[in-house]
Design a protein around this motif. Sequence first.
Motif, PDB file in Angstrom:
ATOM      1  N   GLU A 144       0.839  -1.195   0.000  1.00  0.00           N
ATOM      2  CA  GLU A 144       0.000   0.000   0.000  1.00  0.00           C
ATOM      3  C   GLU A 144       0.882   1.257   0.000  1.00  0.00           C
ATOM      4  O   GLU A 144       0.585   2.236  -0.685  1.00  0.00           O
ATOM      5  CB  GLU A 144      -0.945   0.005   1.199  1.00  0.00           C
ATOM      6  CG  GLU A 144      -1.717   1.301   1.443  1.00  0.00           C
ATOM      7  CD  GLU A 144      -2.673   1.701   0.315  1.00  0.00           C
ATOM      8  OE1 GLU A 144      -2.744   0.983  -0.702  1.00  0.00           O
ATOM      9  OE2 GLU A 144      -3.328   2.753   0.438  1.00  0.00           O
ATOM     10  N   GLN A 146       3.749   1.489  -1.364  1.00  0.00           N
ATOM     11  CA  GLN A 146       4.286   1.616  -2.717  1.00  0.00           C
ATOM     12  C   GLN A 146       3.218   2.092  -3.690  1.00  0.00           C
ATOM     13  O   GLN A 146       3.494   2.874  -4.594  1.00  0.00           O
ATOM     14  CB  GLN A 146       4.892   0.279  -3.150  1.00  0.00           C
ATOM     15  CG  GLN A 146       6.201   0.021  -2.385  1.00  0.00           C
ATOM     16  CD  GLN A 146       6.767  -1.357  -2.593  1.00  0.00           C
ATOM     17  OE1 GLN A 146       6.027  -2.332  -2.651  1.00  0.00           O
ATOM     18  NE2 GLN A 146       8.085  -1.452  -2.678  1.00  0.00           N
ATOM     19  N   ARG A 147       1.983   1.641  -3.478  1.00  0.00           N
ATOM     20  CA  ARG A 147       0.893   2.133  -4.332  1.00  0.00           C
ATOM     21  C   ARG A 147       0.705   3.634  -4.132  1.00  0.00           C
ATOM     22  O   ARG A 147       0.582   4.388  -5.090  1.00  0.00           O
ATOM     23  CB  ARG A 147      -0.421   1.417  -3.990  1.00  0.00           C
ATOM     24  CG  ARG A 147      -1.579   1.771  -4.911  1.00  0.00           C
ATOM     25  CD  ARG A 147      -2.903   1.198  -4.418  1.00  0.00           C
ATOM     26  NE  ARG A 147      -3.382   1.904  -3.235  1.00  0.00           N
ATOM     27  CZ  ARG A 147      -4.198   2.959  -3.268  1.00  0.00           C
ATOM     28  NH1 ARG A 147      -4.646   3.423  -4.418  1.00  0.00           N
ATOM     29  NH2 ARG A 147      -4.576   3.552  -2.149  1.00  0.00           N
ATOM     30  N   ARG A 148       0.725   4.070  -2.897  1.00  0.00           N
ATOM     31  CA  ARG A 148       0.530   5.496  -2.634  1.00  0.00           C
ATOM     32  C   ARG A 148       1.672   6.318  -3.228  1.00  0.00           C
ATOM     33  O   ARG A 148       1.443   7.380  -3.797  1.00  0.00           O
ATOM     34  CB  ARG A 148       0.423   5.742  -1.118  1.00  0.00           C
ATOM     35  CG  ARG A 148      -0.879   5.230  -0.556  1.00  0.00           C
ATOM     36  CD  ARG A 148      -1.029   5.511   0.927  1.00  0.00           C
ATOM     37  NE  ARG A 148      -2.366   5.066   1.340  1.00  0.00           N
ATOM     38  CZ  ARG A 148      -3.003   5.506   2.414  1.00  0.00           C
ATOM     39  NH1 ARG A 148      -2.435   6.400   3.209  1.00  0.00           N
ATOM     40  NH2 ARG A 148      -4.199   5.061   2.701  1.00  0.00           N
ATOM     41  N   ALA A 150       3.567   5.500  -5.752  1.00  0.00           N
ATOM     42  CA  ALA A 150       3.487   5.469  -7.222  1.00  0.00           C
ATOM     43  C   ALA A 150       2.459   6.480  -7.734  1.00  0.00           C
ATOM     44  O   ALA A 150       2.680   7.168  -8.732  1.00  0.00           O
ATOM     45  CB  ALA A 150       3.128   4.056  -7.700  1.00  0.00           C
ATOM     46  N   ARG A 151       1.352   6.567  -7.029  1.00  0.00           N
ATOM     47  CA  ARG A 151       0.336   7.551  -7.427  1.00  0.00           C
ATOM     48  C   ARG A 151       0.868   8.965  -7.307  1.00  0.00           C
ATOM     49  O   ARG A 151       0.625   9.821  -8.150  1.00  0.00           O
ATOM     50  CB  ARG A 151      -0.900   7.405  -6.543  1.00  0.00           C
ATOM     51  CG  ARG A 151      -1.831   6.303  -6.975  1.00  0.00           C
ATOM     52  CD  ARG A 151      -2.994   6.181  -6.034  1.00  0.00           C
ATOM     53  NE  ARG A 151      -3.862   7.347  -6.090  1.00  0.00           N
ATOM     54  CZ  ARG A 151      -5.183   7.292  -6.113  1.00  0.00           C
ATOM     55  NH1 ARG A 151      -5.781   6.135  -6.092  1.00  0.00           N
ATOM     56  NH2 ARG A 151      -5.902   8.386  -6.147  1.00  0.00           N
TER      57      ARG A 151
END
Lengths: 309, 576
Positions: A144, A146-148, A150-151
């Motif tokens: 999560e 890393q997702r944040r 990346a966004r």
Amino acid sequence: MPDIEFDPLVQFPEIGAIRSAVRAGAWEPVASYVDEWRVDDPQRASLAAWTVVETDGAEALLTAQPRTQLTRTLAAALRIQEAWQIRGSGRASTVSDEQWVGFRAKLVAAERELMELAAIDPRDGLVAYLRLTSGRGLGLGLSEAQRRYARLAAICPDYISAQMAHLQTLAPKWSGSTELMFEFARTAVKEGRPGSSAGRLVALAHLEHWLDLGDEGGSYVEREEVQQELVAAADASVFHPAYEPGLRWITDHSYFACLHAIGGRHDLTRRHFEALGPVADLDAWSYFADPRAEHDADRARALTEGARA
Amino acid sequence: MTTQHSEVAGIPLLLGPALDGRCAGGLTFRVGYADETLATSGITHLTEHLALHFSDPTKLHSNGITGANTTTFHVSGTLEEVVTFLNEVAAALRDLPLDRLETEKSVLRTEAARRGGPADMLHAWRFGARDYGLASYAELGLHRIGREDVAAWAARWFTRDNAVLWLAADGVPDGLDLALPAGRRHPAPAVEPWLAPGPTHYLGRDGVVAASALIERSTAGRVFVSVLEQALYRELRQVGGYSYSPTASYEPLDRSSAVVYAFADSLPEKQDAVVGGFVDVLAGLRLGPIADDDIVAAVNRLRTMLDHPDVATLRLPADAVDLLLGHDNLTDERARAELDAVDAAAVRAVAEEVHASSLLQVPRRAIDWAGYVEAPDYNDIAVTGTSYRFIEEPEAQVTADATGVSVGTPAGSTGVLWSDAVALTTYPDGARTAIGSDGYQVHVEPNLLAGDTTALVAAIDAGVGSRPEIVVPLPARDPERIPAVSEPPAAEPKKRTEEATGPRWAQIAATVCGALALGSLVFFLWGLIQHFTDDGAASEELTRVLGRGLRALLLGGLSVWFHRIGQGRKPATAPA
């Protein structure tokens, strides 16, 4: 030794004006600057946001305003700051159960707001940045985080405050590992804009790793390959021709100075203290019990012994 | 729009054209598992199987489907095949082959072992252990249903007044003999969730994020689901590759309600991102910008279905269901007009409606930070009477009196009142499980309790005495599967995750008292076993999960059911 100015806002009057406005209870100057930067220059906006929340009177000032994207964002930043005040800055083992409960409650309050704000405006870089920190504190997990990130990177590349926040999450003490932390720092330098501040991430990664090694750390920072990597990172960053000092240069040089000093390379330390002149950011020394004293000692050694090297 | 053309043997008929000479037909009844109770659950499915005993699906395209509130027998083939099939179904329903009862029960038990999805608990958490919540449960009634029960069930529900006939044929064929007894059209069970309104979550298995929501049936609702699916795909698959196949669906529940489902699978190492992306997508549709392109794409997809040349035939089964549920179907023109009228504001309004009733299943970690409260671990029912301590957990005890039975722990209590109980399962060895209509249950495993528990079991049996219809006797267990406290107690297993480091009683209580649906837990564990045994490298994880699962089952929960999933599989760890 001349008086060293540790207040970065003295160097950046437009941010200093925000602090004055908060102290005076004046909302309009805060709103007009930060709202503009929120979109155009999230790096500047995040420095301004922390300035607001660290200034007495912020809570009252925000409460008195209508709820907008900006007031809600700053209120969430305030909750994050309160969360870490409750937690303290020590390692997890030093935090009591009661502190964890209070820490988490503040972060939940912040995150609920930030989640809605991110939904309302997915391109709000300041909100995306703050969610890195709330997510880390809440322990939402590595993927999560890393997702944040990346966004965020998709809307605001080379956003050094966000990169520093994400590097913390990638450190072993939070959700990551030594390998992930270094990989992130090195990739950011390699793939970032030439002359960006990303070189500082390499310095922070070595600092974190050295602290992580604890008693076994010893002379880790003194190693030649570590010092050479720091030099290369500085060359790609603060000493790169395309480097634009902006709001970041004091912190950038301070990190390099600190790491070279820990490594005992007073000659390399000296380059950064000379660039800094009579200013510094103690953030880089904040892991020491007495950051000011450590900084002063490092500076003194660099400027004397460094010249002889 | 299919129109009702006439009646055949007093059964309303929906007629559509045959497709390229190929005919189809079906009989749909307004009865399903939601009309059952937990103690009779499976009786509709059993009736359906008995009615189809004659058919050979390997020779004919035919089948039966027992749904929440409708049951359908359907066939496709030549006109003659269709007529023959329907006649045989009607004949079987008039006079069920009850001598086949035990055979069909065993077929259903086999089928049950294959059933169940990774997010089956959604129904039980929303509705409890009754009506629409029974989707989460094993067909417990199979253990007590007798011939008279099935005959009475068929006579009540499978009548001509509670049926719709639909045919894809060029005219009403000759030779139909569908005489069924008279009865009445039964309204569908009311949609009355047990779960309090507001965004809620519970913890489920690794690798799965799922959601359901209860909304009004509407064209905008269908568009919303399509937009949601696109958004989930983009966020979870295209951008980050966190999930392989995120999906969303819209399923009408009764005349006016529909359920929205969304689902995303993931590798365990990516599941945190799937949770984060999932809740962000839902928030984005509620609060953020919705691209016109997304709405246009969704509308076009739905329009493609409406514009299908064979739509009048293809929609026959759904129209039959709606006729039985009392739902007024839109004309095709009206449906097109409504589709064209859906805009971002309408989609956002549905997103708000979804949010207000959303229930999420997430792995491992609570999502209160996203504004979803955790479904309660306890129902706070505690009876007063003689208490029996757990030998290994002296702070937890079971209490029974004339009003019910409960388990108390320092963290809370859960009880089942006999007046509200939907089932009590009994084993010859003395174990009892009481299940309340709210889905919470109390499992009594005498060997795990201190003292002479004869009186406890007697009190439970006496308490339920006035309601023999909810008692479900289960066959004797393999002695090896009857839990007992091991001597000397095994060492405390090392806790591996932060979540597992809470007080032991909290873990026990959560499994003793949590609203764990019987059947769904079976499916849940079954899923875990399959999931992990599919991957040899995950044997350590298998040990961990089964070990924890088994411990939970033994201490409180549901060892009753373990033998059903554990057949042929030795527990991976010794009981703690």
